[in-house]
Every structure is written in C-alpha cells, then in structure tokens.
Design a protein around this motif. Structure first.
Motif, PDB file in Angstrom:
ATOM      1  N   TRP A  90       1.184  -0.995   0.154  1.00  0.00           N
ATOM      2  CA  TRP A  90       0.061   0.006  -0.083  1.00  0.00           C
ATOM      3  C   TRP A  90       0.911   0.915   0.105  1.00  0.00           C
ATOM      4  O   TRP A  90       1.351   1.576   0.571  1.00  0.00           O
ATOM      5  CB  TRP A  90      -0.956   0.089   1.270  1.00  0.00           C
ATOM      6  N   ARG A  92      -0.153   4.483   1.034  1.00  0.00           N
ATOM      7  CA  ARG A  92      -0.534   4.833   1.891  1.00  0.00           C
ATOM      8  C   ARG A  92      -0.980   5.797   1.561  1.00  0.00           C
ATOM      9  O   ARG A  92      -1.811   6.796   2.192  1.00  0.00           O
ATOM     10  CB  ARG A  92       0.547   5.445   3.041  1.00  0.00           C
ATOM     11  N   TRP A  94      -5.289   7.319   0.935  1.00  0.00           N
ATOM     12  CA  TRP A  94      -6.661   6.710   0.620  1.00  0.00           C
ATOM     13  C   TRP A  94      -7.472   7.513  -0.601  1.00  0.00           C
ATOM     14  O   TRP A  94      -6.983   8.814  -0.893  1.00  0.00           O
ATOM     15  CB  TRP A  94      -7.174   7.197   2.384  1.00  0.00           C
ATOM     16  N   PRO A 132      -8.521   1.966   1.588  1.00  0.00           N
ATOM     17  CA  PRO A 132      -7.481   1.866   1.115  1.00  0.00           C
ATOM     18  C   PRO A 132      -6.527   1.919  -0.359  1.00  0.00           C
ATOM     19  O   PRO A 132      -5.952   2.334  -1.107  1.00  0.00           O
ATOM     20  CB  PRO A 132      -7.229   1.040   2.256  1.00  0.00           C
ATOM     21  N   LYS A 157      -3.135  11.325   1.693  1.00  0.00           N
ATOM     22  CA  LYS A 157      -2.131  10.516   2.655  1.00  0.00           C
ATOM     23  C   LYS A 157      -2.856  11.781   3.808  1.00  0.00           C
ATOM     24  O   LYS A 157      -2.107  13.130   4.376  1.00  0.00           O
ATOM     25  CB  LYS A 157      -1.373  11.355   2.191  1.00  0.00           C
ATOM     26  N   THR A 158      -2.354  10.842   5.142  1.00  0.00           N
ATOM     27  CA  THR A 158      -2.050  11.460   6.302  1.00  0.00           C
ATOM     28  C   THR A 158      -0.399  12.009   6.335  1.00  0.00           C
ATOM     29  O   THR A 158       0.932  11.386   6.038  1.00  0.00           O
ATOM     30  CB  THR A 158      -2.527  10.206   7.535  1.00  0.00           C
ATOM     31  N   LEU A 161       1.603   7.180  10.126  1.00  0.00           N
ATOM     32  CA  LEU A 161       1.233   5.619   9.416  1.00  0.00           C
ATOM     33  C   LEU A 161      -0.060   5.634  11.216  1.00  0.00           C
ATOM     34  O   LEU A 161      -0.124   4.962  11.368  1.00  0.00           O
ATOM     35  CB  LEU A 161       2.254   5.290   9.740  1.00  0.00           C
ATOM     36  N   SER A 163      -1.874   7.965  12.277  1.00  0.00           N
ATOM     37  CA  SER A 163      -2.802   8.557  11.874  1.00  0.00           C
ATOM     38  C   SER A 163      -3.844   7.807  10.981  1.00  0.00           C
ATOM     39  O   SER A 163      -4.796   7.535  10.826  1.00  0.00           O
ATOM     40  CB  SER A 163      -2.834  10.042  11.189  1.00  0.00           C
ATOM     41  N   ASP A 164      -2.726   6.600  10.416  1.00  0.00           N
ATOM     42  CA  ASP A 164      -3.351   6.462   9.162  1.00  0.00           C
ATOM     43  C   ASP A 164      -4.069   4.886  10.055  1.00  0.00           C
ATOM     44  O   ASP A 164      -5.124   4.224   9.913  1.00  0.00           O
ATOM     45  CB  ASP A 164      -2.419   4.720   8.413  1.00  0.00           C
ATOM     46  N   LEU A 229      -0.934  -2.048   9.190  1.00  0.00           N
ATOM     47  CA  LEU A 229      -2.760  -1.060  10.113  1.00  0.00           C
ATOM     48  C   LEU A 229      -3.219  -2.417  10.857  1.00  0.00           C
ATOM     49  O   LEU A 229      -5.132  -1.715  11.319  1.00  0.00           O
ATOM     50  CB  LEU A 229      -3.429  -0.793   8.391  1.00  0.00           C
TER      51      LEU A 229
END
Length: 269
Positions: A90, A92, A94, A132, A157-158, A161, A163-164, A229
């Motif tokens: 991934w 990252r 969203w 995702p 994107k945040t 990680l 925050s994800d 995650l």
C-alpha cells in the motif's frame, strides 16, 4: 439457505459459464437437492424476472431464465469482492468519498451507503468514508444519475502511519471481523480432509453453497487493509486460503453433477 440467494449462487457458480441461461426444469431439479419445492422455485424466478434481474424465453412449455445486464453486473461485482482479495503493498493513499447530504432523502442515503459498504469503504463519521483502495470507478458505475452526483472523491495521505491506524480503527470493526475469521477457520479447516476424499456430486453442491453463503459475509466487511494497519495475529488471509481450497475441492466435484442434471432435463424437454 434462502432460495433467492441460492439461485444467484447457482447462476454465479455454474450457469454464467455456460451462456447465462438455465431451463426452469434444471433449476427445479437442482433446488430440490436443497429441499426447496418446485412451486417455490417458480415463485422465486417469477419475482426475480419482474424485479428485472432475469429475462425469460419460452420454447413450447419449457421456460428458460437468462442473465441480463443487471444480473451479470451483480455477479461480476460480487465475485470480484469475494475472490479477488488485495494483499499487496500500500502506498498510504486513501480514497475519500464525501457525501453531499443536502436534501438527501432516506432511500437515497441508504442506496449510497450500501454501495460504499459493498465496495469496502468504511464510515468515518457523518458524510466522510474511507477506502485504502481506489474504487471510484466501480462506485460511479453503480451509483448512476443523481446518486452519483452526491459523492465527491478525493485522494489523500495522512501525516504518518499512526494517523492511518486511527482511521482504520474508526472506520472498521477489525476486532469483531478478526474473531469471525478465526471462527470460520475453526469450522471449515477440519472439513478439508473429508472434502479431499469426496462427498458425492449432490452433497458437494450442497456443501459448496453453504460455504459460499457462510464466507460471503466477510469480504464485504473487510476493506483489505495493508498488514501495517491490521491487528497482531490477523486471520483474514488464512481464512481466505481455507475458503478457496474448500471451494475449489467442492466445485470440482459438484460441477459434473450440475452438468448432468442440466443435460438430463434438456433431454427430457
């Protein structure tokens, strides 16, 4: 097993690969394996046709039911969600779906939220949903007209990680889903030895349909999050491996039985 769901499973697993049509006689014989009466089969197919899921043709006294654009799309999308799981890396990114709630009535909201859930989006709160994976195309194809215009899609994107992880925890019940995956494994993994020995065509078909209806409830709750995650000891991939092995063993045995029933009813027509 509910006759309506079972009918879609029979078409999705078998008749879609043979032109998408089946005679009522064959459907009646196959549904009889599950203890479903002929009168019930006729009622179910009549209702599904009236709802626009099937077309029908008649040759003499024999009626055939055919998949149409609407049902083909349902089966294609359903198979993709169940069998084409994403366990890849991934980046990252969203996909956010923002619902315009201005003058949104309850049926419209229900349609939109059902479609979002179907494609693996999780509700963050209010009009904000996350996935995702980039499934904007699938959503736009499903939500036509006014419903489609009610959603705006963003890529984001945040900062990090952590925050994800907070997004994942808020959008999906990973604890509950993980427990259900483990329960599925504990129920079906011990059956593999028996499936490998063989059950017989009709018994394999019944077991295959039970497997499908049991497992399908999970992919539509699972956004296929990246491993970073997921909770420790996540069992989603192991459950999918058990499912696919069970499915392939049962289908290999059930397919000749379905073909024989279909051929026999065609010969007698």
């Amino acid at each position: 097993m509910r006759p309506r769901a079972l009918m879609f499973d029979l078409y999705g697993e078998y008749f879609r690969y043979n032109g998408g049509a089946a005679k009522l006689g064959a459907l009646t014989e196959l549904m009889g394996v599950f203890g479903i009466e002929p009168a019930t089969v006729r009622v179910v197919m009549t209702r599904l046709r009236k709802e626009g899921w099937f077309d029908s043709t008649k040759s003499g006294r024999e009626v055939s039911y055919l998949l149409n654009d609407k049902s083909w799309r349902l089966l294609d999308n359903g198979r993709a969600r169940i069998f084409e799981r994403h366990f890849d890396e991934w980046d990252r990114t969203w996909t956010q779906a923002l619902i315009d709630e201005t003058a949104l009535d309850r049926p419209q909201r229900a349609r939109i939220e059902k479609a979002l859930s179907w494609w693996g989006f999780g509700g963050f709160g209010g009009p904000v949903w996350f996935s995702p994976h980039d499934r904007e195309k699938q959503l736009r194809e499903e939500l036509t007209g006014a419903d489609e215009l009610r959603i705006q899609f963003l890529r984001s994107k945040t900062a990090d990680l952590a925050s994800d992880g907070l997004i994942a925890q808020r959008c999906w019940d990973l604890g509950g889903l993980g427990a259900d995956y483990q329960a599925f494994i504990e129920e079906f993994r011990p059956r593999l030895a028996r499936y490998r020995r063989g059950l017989g065509g009709s018994a394999a078909l019944v077991e295959q349909m039970r497997l499908m209806q049991h497992y399908r409830r999970y992919p539509f709750r699972d956004p296929d999050l990246p491993e970073t995650l997921l909770p420790p000891g996540w069992r989603g991939r192991a459950a999918h491996e058990v499912f696919t092995e069970c499915h392939d063993l049962l289908r290999a045995e059930a397919e000749p039985f379905v073909a024989a029933v279909t051929a026999q009813t065609a010969k007698g027509a």
